[in-house]
Scaffold this motif. Structure first.
Motif, PDB file in Angstrom:
ATOM      1  N   LYS A 231      -3.736 -13.592 -10.845  1.00 29.13           N
ATOM      2  CA  LYS A 231      -2.495 -12.828 -10.697  1.00 29.13           C
ATOM      3  C   LYS A 231      -2.783 -11.464 -10.086  1.00 29.13           C
ATOM      4  CE  LYS A 231       1.892 -12.116 -11.267  1.00 29.13           C
ATOM      5  NZ  LYS A 231       2.896 -12.836 -10.489  1.00 29.13           N
ATOM      6  N   ILE A 232      -3.850 -10.808 -10.531  1.00 26.75           N
ATOM      7  CA  ILE A 232      -4.233  -9.518  -9.970  1.00 26.75           C
ATOM      8  C   ILE A 232      -4.541  -9.655  -8.483  1.00 26.75           C
ATOM      9  CG2 ILE A 232      -6.056  -7.752  -9.975  1.00 26.75           C
ATOM     10  CD1 ILE A 232      -6.103  -8.081 -13.074  1.00 26.75           C
ATOM     11  N   SER A 233      -5.244 -10.707  -8.104  1.00 31.03           N
ATOM     12  CA  SER A 233      -5.567 -10.956  -6.691  1.00 31.03           C
ATOM     13  C   SER A 233      -4.298 -11.157  -5.865  1.00 31.03           C
ATOM     14  CB  SER A 233      -6.478 -12.161  -6.540  1.00 31.03           C
ATOM     15  OG  SER A 233      -7.734 -11.899  -7.098  1.00 31.03           O
ATOM     16  N   GLU A 234      -3.361 -11.921  -6.402  1.00 35.00           N
ATOM     17  CA  GLU A 234      -2.085 -12.145  -5.707  1.00 35.00           C
ATOM     18  C   GLU A 234      -1.335 -10.833  -5.514  1.00 35.00           C
ATOM     19  OE1 GLU A 234       0.287 -14.990  -7.843  1.00 35.00           O
ATOM     20  OE2 GLU A 234      -1.332 -16.461  -7.864  1.00 35.00           O
ATOM     21  N   LEU A 235      -1.301 -10.022  -6.552  1.00 35.42           N
ATOM     22  CA  LEU A 235      -0.596  -8.743  -6.470  1.00 35.42           C
ATOM     23  C   LEU A 235      -1.253  -7.804  -5.463  1.00 35.42           C
ATOM     24  CD1 LEU A 235       0.152  -8.174 -10.260  1.00 35.42           C
ATOM     25  CD2 LEU A 235       1.822  -8.727  -8.481  1.00 35.42           C
ATOM     26  N   LYS A 236      -2.579  -7.822  -5.412  1.00 34.87           N
ATOM     27  CA  LYS A 236      -3.288  -6.993  -4.437  1.00 34.87           C
ATOM     28  C   LYS A 236      -2.956  -7.419  -3.009  1.00 34.87           C
ATOM     29  CE  LYS A 236      -7.342  -5.670  -7.149  1.00 34.87           C
ATOM     30  NZ  LYS A 236      -8.808  -5.830  -7.261  1.00 34.87           N
ATOM     31  N   MET A 237      -2.906  -8.715  -2.779  1.00 40.55           N
ATOM     32  CA  MET A 237      -2.567  -9.221  -1.444  1.00 40.55           C
ATOM     33  C   MET A 237      -1.142  -8.817  -1.059  1.00 40.55           C
ATOM     34  SD  MET A 237      -5.213 -10.682  -0.180  1.00 40.55           S
ATOM     35  CE  MET A 237      -4.631 -11.768   1.089  1.00 40.55           C
TER      36      MET A 237
ATOM     37  N   TYR B 279       0.456  -6.229  -2.202  1.00 39.60           N
ATOM     38  CA  TYR B 279       0.422  -4.784  -2.012  1.00 39.60           C
ATOM     39  C   TYR B 279      -0.023  -4.449  -0.586  1.00 39.60           C
ATOM     40  CZ  TYR B 279      -0.247   0.107  -3.398  1.00 39.60           C
ATOM     41  OH  TYR B 279      -0.153   1.469  -3.506  1.00 39.60           O
ATOM     42  N   ILE B 280      -1.080  -5.104  -0.140  1.00 39.57           N
ATOM     43  CA  ILE B 280      -1.592  -4.885   1.216  1.00 39.57           C
ATOM     44  C   ILE B 280      -0.550  -5.282   2.255  1.00 39.57           C
ATOM     45  CG2 ILE B 280      -3.309  -5.688   2.897  1.00 39.57           C
ATOM     46  CD1 ILE B 280      -5.276  -5.846   0.475  1.00 39.57           C
ATOM     47  N   ARG B 281       0.136  -6.398   2.030  1.00 41.47           N
ATOM     48  CA  ARG B 281       1.163  -6.858   2.971  1.00 41.47           C
ATOM     49  C   ARG B 281       2.290  -5.826   3.080  1.00 41.47           C
ATOM     50  NH1 ARG B 281       5.939  -8.757   3.156  1.00 41.47           N
ATOM     51  NH2 ARG B 281       6.226  -8.897   0.915  1.00 41.47           N
ATOM     52  N   ILE B 282       2.703  -5.294   1.949  1.00 40.95           N
ATOM     53  CA  ILE B 282       3.786  -4.315   1.959  1.00 40.95           C
ATOM     54  C   ILE B 282       3.332  -3.024   2.635  1.00 40.95           C
ATOM     55  CG2 ILE B 282       5.279  -2.879   0.505  1.00 40.95           C
ATOM     56  CD1 ILE B 282       5.417  -5.285  -1.442  1.00 40.95           C
ATOM     57  N   GLN B 283       2.085  -2.625   2.418  1.00 36.45           N
ATOM     58  CA  GLN B 283       1.566  -1.442   3.104  1.00 36.45           C
ATOM     59  C   GLN B 283       1.625  -1.632   4.615  1.00 36.45           C
ATOM     60  OE1 GLN B 283      -2.319  -1.061   1.190  1.00 36.45           O
ATOM     61  NE2 GLN B 283      -1.669   0.924   0.376  1.00 36.45           N
ATOM     62  N   ASP B 284       1.267  -2.821   5.073  1.00 41.21           N
ATOM     63  CA  ASP B 284       1.340  -3.123   6.502  1.00 41.21           C
ATOM     64  C   ASP B 284       2.786  -3.056   6.990  1.00 41.21           C
ATOM     65  OD1 ASP B 284      -1.400  -3.482   6.642  1.00 41.21           O
ATOM     66  OD2 ASP B 284      -1.289  -5.673   6.543  1.00 41.21           O
ATOM     67  N   ASP B 285       3.709  -3.589   6.191  1.00 48.40           N
ATOM     68  CA  ASP B 285       5.126  -3.529   6.548  1.00 48.40           C
ATOM     69  C   ASP B 285       5.590  -2.083   6.666  1.00 48.40           C
ATOM     70  OD1 ASP B 285       5.217  -6.288   6.460  1.00 48.40           O
ATOM     71  OD2 ASP B 285       6.313  -6.395   4.553  1.00 48.40           O
ATOM     72  N   ILE B 286       5.145  -1.245   5.744  1.00 50.55           N
ATOM     73  CA  ILE B 286       5.529   0.170   5.768  1.00 50.55           C
ATOM     74  C   ILE B 286       5.037   0.831   7.046  1.00 50.55           C
ATOM     75  CG2 ILE B 286       5.044   2.424   4.714  1.00 50.55           C
ATOM     76  CD1 ILE B 286       5.297   1.049   1.976  1.00 50.55           C
ATOM     77  N   GLU B 287       3.786   0.585   7.398  1.00 50.73           N
ATOM     78  CA  GLU B 287       3.238   1.171   8.622  1.00 50.73           C
ATOM     79  C   GLU B 287       4.036   0.735   9.843  1.00 50.73           C
ATOM     80  OE1 GLU B 287      -0.977   0.589   9.103  1.00 50.73           O
ATOM     81  OE2 GLU B 287      -1.365   1.218   7.037  1.00 50.73           O
ATOM     82  N   ARG B 288       4.382  -0.538   9.883  1.00 44.28           N
ATOM     83  CA  ARG B 288       5.138  -1.065  11.015  1.00 44.28           C
ATOM     84  C   ARG B 288       6.534  -0.426  11.072  1.00 44.28           C
ATOM     85  NH1 ARG B 288       6.374  -6.023   9.660  1.00 44.28           N
ATOM     86  NH2 ARG B 288       4.208  -6.507   9.310  1.00 44.28           N
TER      87      ARG B 288
ATOM     88  N   LEU C  78       6.151  -1.146  -3.790  1.00 44.83           N
ATOM     89  CA  LEU C  78       4.778  -0.743  -4.089  1.00 44.83           C
ATOM     90  C   LEU C  78       4.681  -0.169  -5.497  1.00 44.83           C
ATOM     91  CD1 LEU C  78       3.379   0.956  -0.843  1.00 44.83           C
ATOM     92  CD2 LEU C  78       2.916  -1.331  -1.723  1.00 44.83           C
ATOM     93  N   THR C  79       5.645   0.639  -5.872  1.00 44.67           N
ATOM     94  CA  THR C  79       5.657   1.219  -7.213  1.00 44.67           C
ATOM     95  C   THR C  79       5.735   0.120  -8.269  1.00 44.67           C
ATOM     96  OG1 THR C  79       6.697   3.237  -6.392  1.00 44.67           O
ATOM     97  CG2 THR C  79       6.879   2.808  -8.753  1.00 44.67           C
ATOM     98  N   ASP C  80       6.594  -0.860  -8.033  1.00 46.39           N
ATOM     99  CA  ASP C  80       6.714  -1.986  -8.967  1.00 46.39           C
ATOM    100  C   ASP C  80       5.401  -2.767  -9.055  1.00 46.39           C
ATOM    101  OD1 ASP C  80       9.338  -1.271  -9.441  1.00 46.39           O
ATOM    102  OD2 ASP C  80      10.177  -2.806  -8.108  1.00 46.39           O
ATOM    103  N   LEU C  81       4.769  -2.994  -7.907  1.00 43.21           N
ATOM    104  CA  LEU C  81       3.494  -3.717  -7.890  1.00 43.21           C
ATOM    105  C   LEU C  81       2.409  -2.937  -8.629  1.00 43.21           C
ATOM    106  CD1 LEU C  81       3.329  -5.206  -4.293  1.00 43.21           C
ATOM    107  CD2 LEU C  81       3.454  -6.462  -6.439  1.00 43.21           C
ATOM    108  N   GLU C  82       2.402  -1.619  -8.469  1.00 39.36           N
ATOM    109  CA  GLU C  82       1.424  -0.802  -9.173  1.00 39.36           C
ATOM    110  C   GLU C  82       1.593  -0.945 -10.686  1.00 39.36           C
ATOM    111  OE1 GLU C  82       2.165   3.056  -7.522  1.00 39.36           O
ATOM    112  OE2 GLU C  82       1.078   2.593  -5.681  1.00 39.36           O
TER     113      GLU C  82
END
Length: 56
Positions: free
Chosen positions: A10-16, A18-27, A42-46
Motif C-alpha cells: 500500500k505504501i508503494s502504491e501511494l508513493k507511485m 504521489y509521484i504521478r500527481i507531482q508530474d501532473d502538477i508540473e505539467r 498530495l496532502t491527502d496522500l501524505e
C-alpha cells in the motif's frame, strides 16, 4: 488488519500515486493551469502515507 507485506504494498502504491500527481502538477503549472486540486490530493496522500507508515 493488514499484514506487513500488505502495508508495504500500500505504501508503494501511494508513493507511485504521489509521484504521478507531482508530474501532473508540473505539467499543469507549465501550462498556467490551477494546481489547487492536485495539491489537495498530495496532502491527502501524505496523510495516508503517514498512517500506513505507522503500521509498518
Amino acid at each position: 488488519m493488514m499484514n506487513t507485506r500488505e502495508v508495504e504494498n500500500k505504501i508503494s502504491e501511494l508513493k507511485m500515486e504521489y509521484i504521478r500527481i507531482q508530474d501532473d502538477i508540473e505539467r499543469l503549472e507549465s501550462l498556467g493551469h490551477s494546481i489547487e486540486k492536485q495539491e489537495e490530493k498530495l496532502t491527502d496522500l501524505e496523510k495516508e502515507l503517514k498512517y500506513y507508515r505507522s503500521l509498518a
